[in-house]
Write an enzyme that holds these catalytic residues in place. Structure first.
Site, PDB file in Angstrom:
ATOM      1  N   LEU A  43     -20.176   5.956  16.238  1.00  0.00           N
ATOM      2  CA  LEU A  43     -19.021   6.751  16.641  1.00  0.00           C
ATOM      3  C   LEU A  43     -18.764   7.680  15.472  1.00  0.00           C
ATOM      4  O   LEU A  43     -18.610   7.227  14.337  1.00  0.00           O
ATOM      5  CB  LEU A  43     -17.827   5.826  16.925  1.00  0.00           C
ATOM      6  CG  LEU A  43     -16.634   6.393  17.662  1.00  0.00           C
ATOM      7  CD1 LEU A  43     -17.021   7.005  19.010  1.00  0.00           C
ATOM      8  CD2 LEU A  43     -15.592   5.312  17.876  1.00  0.00           C
ATOM      9  N   ASP A  44     -18.773   8.985  15.717  1.00  0.00           N
ATOM     10  CA  ASP A  44     -18.630   9.958  14.646  1.00  0.00           C
ATOM     11  C   ASP A  44     -17.392   9.706  13.795  1.00  0.00           C
ATOM     12  O   ASP A  44     -16.394   9.164  14.276  1.00  0.00           O
ATOM     13  CB  ASP A  44     -18.536  11.382  15.215  1.00  0.00           C
ATOM     14  CG  ASP A  44     -19.787  11.805  15.942  1.00  0.00           C
ATOM     15  OD1 ASP A  44     -20.878  11.375  15.536  1.00  0.00           O
ATOM     16  OD2 ASP A  44     -19.664  12.573  16.909  1.00  0.00           O
ATOM     17  N   ARG A  45     -17.458  10.146  12.571  1.00  0.00           N
ATOM     18  CA  ARG A  45     -16.339   9.990  11.641  1.00  0.00           C
ATOM     19  C   ARG A  45     -15.055  10.599  12.195  1.00  0.00           C
ATOM     20  O   ARG A  45     -13.970  10.062  12.027  1.00  0.00           O
ATOM     21  CB  ARG A  45     -16.715  10.648  10.308  1.00  0.00           C
ATOM     22  CG  ARG A  45     -15.767  10.321   9.201  1.00  0.00           C
ATOM     23  CD  ARG A  45     -16.271  10.893   7.905  1.00  0.00           C
ATOM     24  NE  ARG A  45     -15.248  11.800   7.431  1.00  0.00           N
ATOM     25  CZ  ARG A  45     -15.428  12.766   6.580  1.00  0.00           C
ATOM     26  NH1 ARG A  45     -16.613  13.004   6.084  1.00  0.00           N
ATOM     27  NH2 ARG A  45     -14.446  13.523   6.208  1.00  0.00           N
TER      28      ARG A  45
END
Length: 181
Positions: A43-45
């Protein structure tokens, strides 16, 4: 087998150490997760919401591998006011720079009741925002963000709400629950 449902806050990396940055960025190690579990997918930052961690390699692969076509549902706040017609390319599949996407489920929704984000989403009086619910069965790098941008409605906030039958509902940001099997 242990499975952890973690509500990943905005700005946290989906790894336990940060070796790329000269300044320390928040990682999973700051949330008291049990030893031996690893993220099933990423899950992207700058995204938040459900991250599943497990100590079972086969389960990790089943969750993360696109060949299993596990549905992932996102609540997406976009800039602008798309109508039903604007969602047609999402529903029928579209071509991004890395190739065609599978058709997604996409619908307009009322603003959901969510936890506060830190930092808050920027607000502009002159530009409306709209919430969408988007479900995909693949998971390319920043795919939902790129799909929304391709139809002219960039993401302001992206929350992964559900993966398969698991949901982040009722789990506060930065906390987790353990599912022992």
């Amino acid at each position: 087998m242990t499975t952890i449902l973690f509500n990943k806050p905005y700005g946290v990396l989906c790894q336990f150490t940060d070796t790329r940055s000269p300044t320390e960025r928040p990682t999973l190690s700051g949330f008291g997760l049990p030893a031996g579990v690893y993220p099933a997918g990423r899950l992207d930052r700058d995204s938040e919401g459900l991250l599943i961690l497990t100590d079972d390699g086969r389960e990790q692969a089943r969750i993360a591998d696109p060949k299993h076509k596990m549905a992932k549902t996102y609540l997406v706040q976009v800039e602008g006011a798309p109508d039903e017609d604007a969602l047609t390319p999402l529903r029928s599949g579209m071509t991004l720079k890395d190739g065609p996407t599978r058709p997604a489920q996409a619908r307009l929704i009322a603003p959901p009741t969510l936890w506060q984000r830190d930092p808050p989403v920027r607000f502009r009086k002159s530009v409306p925002d709209t919430w969408l619910e988007i479900t995909i069965r693949e998971g390319r790098n920043r795919q939902v963000r790129r799909m929304c941008a391709a139809i002219g409605f960039p993401c302001l906030r992206l929350v992964r709400w559900r993966v398969g039958d698991w949901t982040v509902e009722g789990i506060e940001s930065g906390t987790w629950v353990r599912l022992d099997h």
